[in-house]
Design a protein around this motif. Sequence first.
Motif, mmCIF file in Angstrom:
data_model
loop_
_atom_site.group_PDB
_atom_site.id
_atom_site.type_symbol
_atom_site.label_atom_id
_atom_site.label_comp_id
_atom_site.label_asym_id
_atom_site.label_seq_id
_atom_site.Cartn_x
_atom_site.Cartn_y
_atom_site.Cartn_z
ATOM 1 N N LEU A 146 0.843 -1.207 0.000
ATOM 2 C CA LEU A 146 0.000 0.000 0.000
ATOM 3 C C LEU A 146 0.872 1.247 0.000
ATOM 4 C CD1 LEU A 146 -2.911 -0.356 2.583
ATOM 5 C CD2 LEU A 146 -3.084 -0.239 0.104
ATOM 6 N N MET A 147 1.925 1.214 0.816
ATOM 7 C CA MET A 147 2.845 2.356 0.890
ATOM 8 C C MET A 147 3.519 2.571 -0.457
ATOM 9 S SD MET A 147 2.673 4.010 3.465
ATOM 10 C CE MET A 147 3.615 5.420 3.921
ATOM 11 N N LYS A 148 3.781 1.487 -1.164
ATOM 12 C CA LYS A 148 4.436 1.587 -2.473
ATOM 13 C C LYS A 148 3.448 2.138 -3.509
ATOM 14 C CE LYS A 148 7.067 -1.191 -5.765
ATOM 15 N NZ LYS A 148 6.158 -1.506 -6.880
ATOM 16 N N ASP A 149 2.215 1.646 -3.477
ATOM 17 C CA ASP A 149 1.253 1.994 -4.540
ATOM 18 C C ASP A 149 0.480 3.281 -4.254
ATOM 19 O OD1 ASP A 149 2.151 -0.268 -5.750
ATOM 20 O OD2 ASP A 149 0.513 -1.536 -5.015
ATOM 21 N N LYS A 150 0.418 3.700 -2.981
ATOM 22 C CA LYS A 150 -0.260 4.935 -2.587
ATOM 23 C C LYS A 150 -1.661 5.078 -3.205
ATOM 24 C CE LYS A 150 3.037 6.381 -0.033
ATOM 25 N NZ LYS A 150 4.354 6.850 -0.353
ATOM 26 N N PRO A 151 -2.582 4.166 -2.870
ATOM 27 C CA PRO A 151 -3.956 4.343 -3.358
ATOM 28 C C PRO A 151 -4.533 5.664 -2.849
ATOM 29 C CG PRO A 151 -3.867 2.659 -1.647
ATOM 30 C CD PRO A 151 -2.445 3.030 -1.964
ATOM 31 N N ARG A 152 -5.558 6.138 -3.516
ATOM 32 C CA ARG A 152 -6.050 7.494 -3.255
ATOM 33 C C ARG A 152 -6.638 7.677 -1.863
ATOM 34 N NH1 ARG A 152 -4.935 10.511 -7.255
ATOM 35 N NH2 ARG A 152 -6.045 12.311 -6.467
ATOM 36 N N ASP A 153 -7.004 6.562 -1.191
ATOM 37 C CA ASP A 153 -7.609 6.699 0.145
ATOM 38 C C ASP A 153 -6.590 6.457 1.263
ATOM 39 O OD1 ASP A 153 -7.235 4.018 -0.340
ATOM 40 O OD2 ASP A 153 -9.144 3.391 0.540
ATOM 41 N N LEU A 154 -5.316 6.393 0.906
ATOM 42 C CA LEU A 154 -4.304 6.051 1.919
ATOM 43 C C LEU A 154 -3.601 7.279 2.486
ATOM 44 C CD1 LEU A 154 -2.410 3.529 3.016
ATOM 45 C CD2 LEU A 154 -0.767 4.571 1.478
#
Length: 376
Positions: free
Chosen positions: A356-364
């Motif tokens: 998640l930290m790598k991909d940085k989705p918009r809700d993160l």
Amino acid sequence: MILSKRSTEPGINIFNGRNIMKAFAMLGIGKAGWIEKARPTCGPMDAIVRPLAVAPCTSDVHTVWEGAIGDRKDMILGHEATGEVVEVGSLVKDFKPGDRVLVPAITPDWNSLEAQAGYSMHSNGMLAGWKFSNFKDGVFAEYFHVNDADGNLALIPEGMDPVDAVMLSDMVPTGFHGVELADVKFGDEVLVIGIGPVGLMAVAGAALAGASYVYAVGSRKVCADAARAYGASEIIDYHNGPIAEQVMKLTNGQGVDRVVIAGGTVDTFAEAVAVLKPGGIIGNVNYLGSGDTVNIPRIAWGVGMGHKTIKGGLMPGGRLRMEMLAKMVTSGRLDLSPLVTHRFKGFDHMEEALMLMKDKPRDLIKPVVIIDPDLY
Ligand code: NDP
Ligand code: ZN
């Protein structure tokens, strides 16, 4: 085993086939995965801690996928944690097994000359106060080692949530350090470039330090909403044109007194210099994961005479810093809960959280992995 000048210190694992623990590690540049390693051993001044909750950091992403600190083989990742002490060395005075502790990402050698000079984060070498997931194994393991426990641990204050408290390891101290580096004063107009968790803490820190207006640069709505809540006056989306142009428009061509850089690339400095007033200061805490040089625009820098200062720093760690920042939370001045947008229950979710930290989705904003089932 990690090869570094510290490889003979206590806490560096020597695989001996006994006391094996599970851990999530960097296997090499571009690769991360589960490994088994020997449980760390405790030196006389040290502690062995089991994590209560941990968080992956954008720095782990720079380390693994950009190879920003060079190659590391089977180095346990992670430097953000709260934990419970399971063992202390014979010389440790203030901590005992069972204590619940805040663990700073930076754990300096407090007797080093650099620490005596006021730069503990560089104790015994450039950035060498940053030991976890750099010079030694990190915290994404069943147990981890903390050097100089009395100097580097702090008790979790009564009533503080050990999950939110993980934000005190790195996000709060780094964002606040950006504000310290930029030396924000009452009434300053401050530009904060990047409003991930670090930049958000820079926004909060600038507001607490007395900024009049805080312009915050980012594009994801969840971060923009949090930035407003932490004190941002305006949000600037860097996709809508050069940051410098947008800032000059918002400030009627005047520019800003201070800039904190907590996102972007090596090219971000040019924009920061361009909007800085003479006498202004840039405080960079962004980890420059790629690019060889930082370009400073000659004209915007007053052809070398513009009195524009650029500072960059690794966050200060250690016990006092943790205790002081924890008081910002217990006093009610700083709310950590908006930073933690994703909560995973169980160590098995470590990889998911790091991705998640790598991909940085918009809700993160920030994920936390809760290790201790009692905290689920
Ligand atoms: P995030 O990736 O979560 O946030 C980065 C922010 O920068 C986002 O708001 C992003 O916007 C914005 N951004 C991305 N590209 C640009 C660009 N080209 N121009 C301007 N803004 C941009 O990072 P973190 O908050 O987790 O960490 C920030 C940095 O701090 C990292 O480099 C990290 O490694 C470093 N760090 C440094 C430490 C220190 O001691 N100095 C300690 C800990 C971390 P968007 O909304 O579009 O995503
Ligand atoms: Zn970090």
